[in-house]
Design an enzyme around this catalytic site. Sequence first.
Site, short mmCIF file in Angstrom:
data_model
loop_
_atom_site.label_atom_id
_atom_site.label_comp_id
_atom_site.label_asym_id
_atom_site.label_seq_id
_atom_site.Cartn_x
_atom_site.Cartn_y
_atom_site.Cartn_z
N GLU A 34 0.88 -0.99 -0.07
CA GLU A 34 -0.07 0.06 -0.10
C GLU A 34 0.85 1.30 0.08
O GLU A 34 1.88 1.34 0.67
CB GLU A 34 -0.84 -0.05 1.23
CG GLU A 34 -2.26 0.51 1.04
CD GLU A 34 -2.87 -0.48 0.00
OE1 GLU A 34 -3.11 0.12 -1.26
OE2 GLU A 34 -3.43 -1.55 0.26
N ALA A 125 -15.00 3.10 -2.14
CA ALA A 125 -14.79 1.94 -1.27
C ALA A 125 -13.08 1.76 -1.09
O ALA A 125 -12.86 0.72 -0.60
CB ALA A 125 -15.60 0.95 -1.33
N LEU A 127 -11.84 0.35 -4.08
CA LEU A 127 -11.68 -0.84 -4.88
C LEU A 127 -11.50 -0.39 -6.28
O LEU A 127 -11.70 -1.04 -7.22
CB LEU A 127 -12.97 -1.48 -4.93
CG LEU A 127 -13.16 -2.22 -3.42
CD1 LEU A 127 -14.55 -2.86 -3.31
CD2 LEU A 127 -12.06 -3.07 -3.05
N GLU A 162 -6.09 11.17 -13.77
CA GLU A 162 -6.34 11.13 -12.33
C GLU A 162 -5.36 12.20 -11.61
O GLU A 162 -5.75 13.03 -10.96
CB GLU A 162 -6.04 9.87 -11.63
CG GLU A 162 -6.84 9.89 -10.35
CD GLU A 162 -7.59 8.61 -10.09
OE1 GLU A 162 -8.13 8.54 -8.93
OE2 GLU A 162 -8.03 7.78 -10.90
N ASP A 174 -3.45 1.00 -9.66
CA ASP A 174 -4.99 0.94 -10.03
C ASP A 174 -5.20 0.68 -11.32
O ASP A 174 -5.99 -0.29 -11.83
CB ASP A 174 -5.87 1.96 -9.45
CG ASP A 174 -5.53 2.08 -7.90
OD1 ASP A 174 -5.02 1.16 -7.26
OD2 ASP A 174 -5.97 3.02 -7.29
#
Length: 385
Positions: A34, A125, A127, A162, A174
């Site tokens: 992470e 969330a 995901l 993004e 991602d």
Amino acid sequence: MNPQQLAKKLFIEKFHRTSTLTTYAPGRVNIIGEHTDYNEGFVMPCAINYGTAVSGAKREDKIFHVYAAQLGQYDKFRLDQPIEPNTQYKWTGYVRGVIKFIQERCPNFTQGADLVITGNVPLSAGLSSSASLEVAIGKFCQQLADLPLTDTDIALIGQKAENQFVGCQCGNMDQLISALGQQDHLLIIDCRTLETFPTPIPSNVAVIIVNSHIKHDLVSGEYNNLRRQCESAAKFFGVKSLRDVSIAKFTEKLSELTALNAEIAKRAKHVITENQRVLDAMEALQQGDLRRLGKLMSQSHQSMKEDFENTVPEIDYLVELAQKAIGEEGGARMTGGGFGGCIVAISPINKVEQVRKMIADNYERRTGLKEDFYVCTASQGVNVC
């Protein structure tokens, strides 16, 4: 009805003709690694069986007319004029940003289209609903105009959208896993070289996601601030990114960095140790050693809680409940950018119901929030339907 079928059906209803092209890109869950991606390190995600579908057809002009089904909102803009943000609706930034940066790569792309977007990735969330939208839109444009873009190109364009259009300084994980995911495999990604190492998920192992219903918004500042802190730490070590700092080097310089800025020292500690945990987790998974993988996931969560400080009490409690039910045969941790969202758990299939029951019996009673519980399948990346 899956998102692909729904998008095709809604296209007929909204645009009164049949769509000619449908693309689909999955969301993702990160097993371990992470906040290592924007530090050019290692991650271990898998694409999941929830995603975003885009269905549409060419127009005779240079207009993109987009309907977002889940929100009941439209957006309309021209491809032969500068693409600017639509400040009314946040989701439009992901669409417009991708197309803007596709045009940067392929200046002749001005083919208009009508399209419908549908999806079943839970929003806010952790995901990667945004990455799956970016990749699905990128693939749609690539197919629509036969553009010379690979799936990796599409992923990196999504990341750029993004970062530079939406304003969240995310790394590339991602979008890469949404584009390159493999059925029944986790994907170790080297976020510097973009090399991928598929690792099969053992057939007796379940990937569980539990949504805390604490929503997060990564554009709001915390995420970008964490990234800036990591960049400051890399500067202190005189390297391009924290990927280049060994645990030994970090230990040697820890007291000096702590004296300078204790918070930045903690952020660096998480990233540097997390990179090693991803490599150790790949080894554990290849050996079928769920006990070791579970320990690494637990260490990762503790590191995020104590050093990165991006968990919240509800997430910590979900991890505690899942770990209690799984025991030493797997692990649980927060997944995603943090400050809410989901946990991920790796568990033997025969313990899934125990995990579900443990959480159902306790989480809502403690927090007042009702969780969503998903058992996921590692899925294929972006595709044309």
